[in-house]
Design a protein around this motif. Structure first.
Motif, PDB file in Angstrom:
ATOM      1  N   SER A  34       0.922  -1.242  -0.019  1.00 29.70           N
ATOM      2  CA  SER A  34      -0.009   0.265   0.035  1.00 29.70           C
ATOM      3  C   SER A  34       0.870   1.251   0.170  1.00 29.70           C
ATOM      4  N   LYS A  35       2.085   1.238   0.474  1.00 28.64           N
ATOM      5  CA  LYS A  35       2.911   2.261   0.504  1.00 28.64           C
ATOM      6  C   LYS A  35       3.882   2.536  -0.894  1.00 28.64           C
ATOM      7  N   GLY A  36       3.415   1.544  -1.743  1.00 25.60           N
ATOM      8  CA  GLY A  36       4.127   1.628  -3.174  1.00 25.60           C
ATOM      9  C   GLY A  36       5.470   0.780  -3.266  1.00 25.60           C
ATOM     10  N   TYR A  37       5.535  -0.224  -2.287  1.00 24.22           N
ATOM     11  CA  TYR A  37       6.925  -0.806  -2.492  1.00 24.22           C
ATOM     12  C   TYR A  37       6.604  -2.393  -2.687  1.00 24.22           C
ATOM     13  N   GLU A  38       5.762  -2.906  -3.211  1.00 27.71           N
ATOM     14  CA  GLU A  38       5.393  -4.283  -3.549  1.00 27.71           C
ATOM     15  C   GLU A  38       6.659  -4.792  -4.033  1.00 27.71           C
ATOM     16  N   GLU A  39       7.328  -4.483  -4.783  1.00 30.29           N
ATOM     17  CA  GLU A  39       8.706  -4.842  -5.522  1.00 30.29           C
ATOM     18  C   GLU A  39       9.649  -5.349  -4.312  1.00 30.29           C
ATOM     19  N   ILE A  40       9.519  -4.919  -3.402  1.00 35.38           N
ATOM     20  CA  ILE A  40      10.650  -5.181  -2.221  1.00 35.38           C
ATOM     21  C   ILE A  40      10.161  -6.365  -1.225  1.00 35.38           C
ATOM     22  N   LEU A  41       8.879  -6.949  -1.377  1.00 36.76           N
ATOM     23  CA  LEU A  41       8.622  -8.067  -0.716  1.00 36.76           C
ATOM     24  C   LEU A  41       9.325  -9.252  -1.248  1.00 36.76           C
ATOM     25  N   ILE A  42       9.670 -10.242  -0.526  1.00 37.35           N
ATOM     26  CA  ILE A  42      10.201 -11.408  -0.707  1.00 37.35           C
ATOM     27  C   ILE A  42       9.563 -12.123  -1.308  1.00 37.35           C
ATOM     28  N   PRO A  43       9.620 -12.762  -2.529  1.00 37.33           N
ATOM     29  CA  PRO A  43       8.682 -13.789  -3.248  1.00 37.33           C
ATOM     30  C   PRO A  43       7.930 -14.781  -2.421  1.00 37.33           C
ATOM     31  N   LEU A  44       6.759 -14.864  -2.209  1.00 38.95           N
ATOM     32  CA  LEU A  44       6.011 -16.027  -1.306  1.00 38.95           C
ATOM     33  C   LEU A  44       5.740 -17.124  -2.068  1.00 38.95           C
ATOM     34  N   CYS A  45       6.272 -18.338  -1.460  1.00 37.60           N
ATOM     35  CA  CYS A  45       6.120 -19.721  -1.815  1.00 37.60           C
ATOM     36  C   CYS A  45       4.723 -20.128  -1.582  1.00 37.60           C
ATOM     37  N   GLY A  46       4.126 -19.712  -0.222  1.00 35.76           N
ATOM     38  CA  GLY A  46       2.837 -20.281   0.364  1.00 35.76           C
ATOM     39  C   GLY A  46       2.532 -19.738   1.664  1.00 35.76           C
ATOM     40  N   ALA A  47       1.293 -19.761   2.044  1.00 37.80           N
ATOM     41  CA  ALA A  47       0.953 -19.529   3.184  1.00 37.80           C
ATOM     42  C   ALA A  47      -0.210 -20.560   3.848  1.00 37.80           C
ATOM     43  N   TYR A  48      -0.020 -20.875   5.104  1.00 36.99           N
ATOM     44  CA  TYR A  48      -0.663 -22.183   5.505  1.00 36.99           C
ATOM     45  C   TYR A  48      -1.323 -21.855   6.899  1.00 36.99           C
ATOM     46  N   ASP A  49      -2.262 -22.612   7.363  1.00 40.34           N
ATOM     47  CA  ASP A  49      -3.090 -22.436   8.548  1.00 40.34           C
ATOM     48  C   ASP A  49      -2.474 -23.341   9.373  1.00 40.34           C
ATOM     49  N   CYS A  50      -1.743 -24.664   8.854  1.00 42.85           N
ATOM     50  CA  CYS A  50      -1.064 -25.523   9.898  1.00 42.85           C
ATOM     51  C   CYS A  50       0.048 -26.047   9.020  1.00 42.85           C
ATOM     52  N   ALA A  51       1.006 -26.833   9.759  1.00 39.79           N
ATOM     53  CA  ALA A  51       2.224 -27.356   8.969  1.00 39.79           C
ATOM     54  C   ALA A  51       1.755 -28.631   7.920  1.00 39.79           C
ATOM     55  N   GLU A  52       0.433 -29.337   8.229  1.00 40.72           N
ATOM     56  CA  GLU A  52       0.225 -30.137   7.440  1.00 40.72           C
ATOM     57  C   GLU A  52      -0.357 -29.982   6.043  1.00 40.72           C
ATOM     58  N   GLU A  53      -0.551 -28.557   5.878  1.00 42.66           N
ATOM     59  CA  GLU A  53      -0.860 -28.047   4.738  1.00 42.66           C
ATOM     60  C   GLU A  53       0.084 -27.921   3.545  1.00 42.66           C
ATOM     61  N   ILE A  54       1.549 -27.812   4.292  1.00 43.10           N
ATOM     62  CA  ILE A  54       2.582 -27.640   3.268  1.00 43.10           C
ATOM     63  C   ILE A  54       2.932 -28.774   2.505  1.00 43.10           C
ATOM     64  N   ASP A  55       3.107 -28.556   0.983  1.00 40.51           N
ATOM     65  CA  ASP A  55       3.137 -29.758   0.287  1.00 40.51           C
ATOM     66  C   ASP A  55       4.799 -29.619  -0.062  1.00 40.51           C
ATOM     67  N   PHE A  56       5.722 -30.236   0.656  1.00 35.34           N
ATOM     68  CA  PHE A  56       7.255 -30.174   0.533  1.00 35.34           C
ATOM     69  C   PHE A  56       7.635 -30.250  -0.564  1.00 35.34           C
ATOM     70  N   ASP A  57       6.932 -31.182  -1.433  1.00 32.64           N
ATOM     71  CA  ASP A  57       7.348 -31.563  -2.721  1.00 32.64           C
ATOM     72  C   ASP A  57       7.259 -30.508  -3.692  1.00 32.64           C
ATOM     73  N   LYS A  58       6.384 -29.596  -3.572  1.00 34.27           N
ATOM     74  CA  LYS A  58       6.217 -28.446  -4.545  1.00 34.27           C
ATOM     75  C   LYS A  58       7.199 -27.225  -3.892  1.00 34.27           C
ATOM     76  N   LEU A  59       7.813 -27.474  -3.170  1.00 31.24           N
ATOM     77  CA  LEU A  59       8.564 -26.304  -2.690  1.00 31.24           C
ATOM     78  C   LEU A  59       9.794 -26.355  -3.107  1.00 31.24           C
ATOM     79  N   PRO A  60      10.656 -25.316  -3.399  1.00 33.08           N
ATOM     80  CA  PRO A  60      11.995 -25.300  -3.935  1.00 33.08           C
ATOM     81  C   PRO A  60      13.029 -25.856  -2.960  1.00 33.08           C
ATOM     82  N   ASP A  61      14.116 -26.135  -3.540  1.00 32.04           N
ATOM     83  CA  ASP A  61      15.368 -26.806  -2.639  1.00 32.04           C
ATOM     84  C   ASP A  61      15.763 -25.787  -1.617  1.00 32.04           C
ATOM     85  N   GLU A  62      15.515 -24.429  -1.737  1.00 30.03           N
ATOM     86  CA  GLU A  62      15.950 -23.671  -0.609  1.00 30.03           C
ATOM     87  C   GLU A  62      14.620 -22.716  -0.447  1.00 30.03           C
TER      88      GLU A  62
END
Length: 300
Positions: free
Chosen positions: A80-108
């Protein structure tokens, strides 16, 4: 009093704090301040920076602080302050750890919870990651939402989530840890900067003014010495920090300078929970003079 030597287990310390949640914030803040600093807290006429942080916890309650303390929702504020470009790219957001599909995440990648401090898992090689332990750790952090710890109001009503971000690394030195530039802002102006280096190995911290003059100041983390070069992006980071801090009497804006680009870290309202020791001690007063407490004590 070195309470960490008396109660060495961090988990036990957290449990004790959870048992003491019934104690009113004002009473608990005074008690913790005495235990952690050995000083009597002056809330009527605070002069030290650490004292003013305690006042900030108790009396300044702006809902925007809760949004910006949330490691997920703060992204909306930054955009909202005009700095969306400085946000670290998001791989995902989850309500609990069981929702994470680790196979789809990058190596780092980096996993963190939105409702805590020091609740980060840095993965630099997914093949070596113990997924079961990671899931258990993340879920245990999510459950800490009811523990008031330092009575930091802005964190009370954060919806606990897990976010996964891209892992940042310097293309010039992929094995080195990133420098963490932290801008101490008061009423929308940057007054001082500190830099953390080697956070996970040999943690050191330097203090600077806005012109990158090295300050002979130390905290509980020792100084690295006057040998950190001024980042090329300092002017840009100062501009961003000033813009992101303009809504608040005080906030610390954390940024990274990686591959000639600024990235956003987080916003912190209660610097080290207001219990940090500075050497010389006078720096506590120096920062305190910059912190003008607002006339309106509460916004809720």
């Amino acid at each position: 009093m070195n309470y960490k030597k008396i109660i060495k287990s961090k988990e036990l310390r957290f449990k004790i704090l959870s048992w003491l949640e019934f104690i009113p914030d004002k009473v608990m803040v005074r008690l913790q301040y005495w235990i952690k600093t050995g000083k009597i807290l002056n809330l009527k006429h605070p002069k030290r920076f650490n004292e003013k942080i305690q006042w900030y916890k108790l009396f300044y309650r702006d809902p925007l602080m809760t949004k910006c303390a949330d490691k997920y929702r703060v992204r909306e504020y930054v955009a909202s302050k005009g700095y969306e470009e400085i946000l670290i790219p998001l791989c995902g957001a989850y309500d609990c750890a069981e929702e994470i599909d680790f196979d789809k995440l990058p190596d780092e990648f980096v996993l963190k919870t939105t409702n805590g401090s020091h609740t980060n898992i840095i993965c630099r090689n997914k093949k070596k990651l113990n997924i079961r332990d990671t899931v258990n750790t993340l879920n245990s952090w999510l459950k800490q939402k009811s523990v008031k710890l330092g009575r930091e109001w802005a964190y009370y009503n954060i919806e606990p989530k897990i976010v996964c971000e891209q892992f940042l690394k310097d293309s010039q030195d992929v094995n080195s840890e990133l420098k963490d530039y932290k801008f101490l802002c008061f009423d929308g102006e940057v007054k001082y900067i500190w830099v953390d280096v080697n956070r996970s190995t040999n943690h050191k911290r330097n203090f600077y003014d806005v012109s990158w003059n090295y300050l002979e100041v130390e905290s509980d983390v020792p100084s690295y010495g006057d040998n950190i070069e001024k980042p090329e992006g300092l002017k840009k980071m100062l501009e961003i920090a000033q813009r992101l801090s303009e809504e608040f009497p005080h906030v610390r804006v954390d940024l990274y300078w990686v591959n000639n680009k600024v990235y956003f870290g987080e916003l912190t309202f209660y610097l080290l929970s207001g219990y940090e020791s500075f050497y010389p001690d006078n720096f506590d007063y120096v920062l305190g003079r910059e912190f003008n407490l607002p006339e309106v004590k509460t916004k809720v």
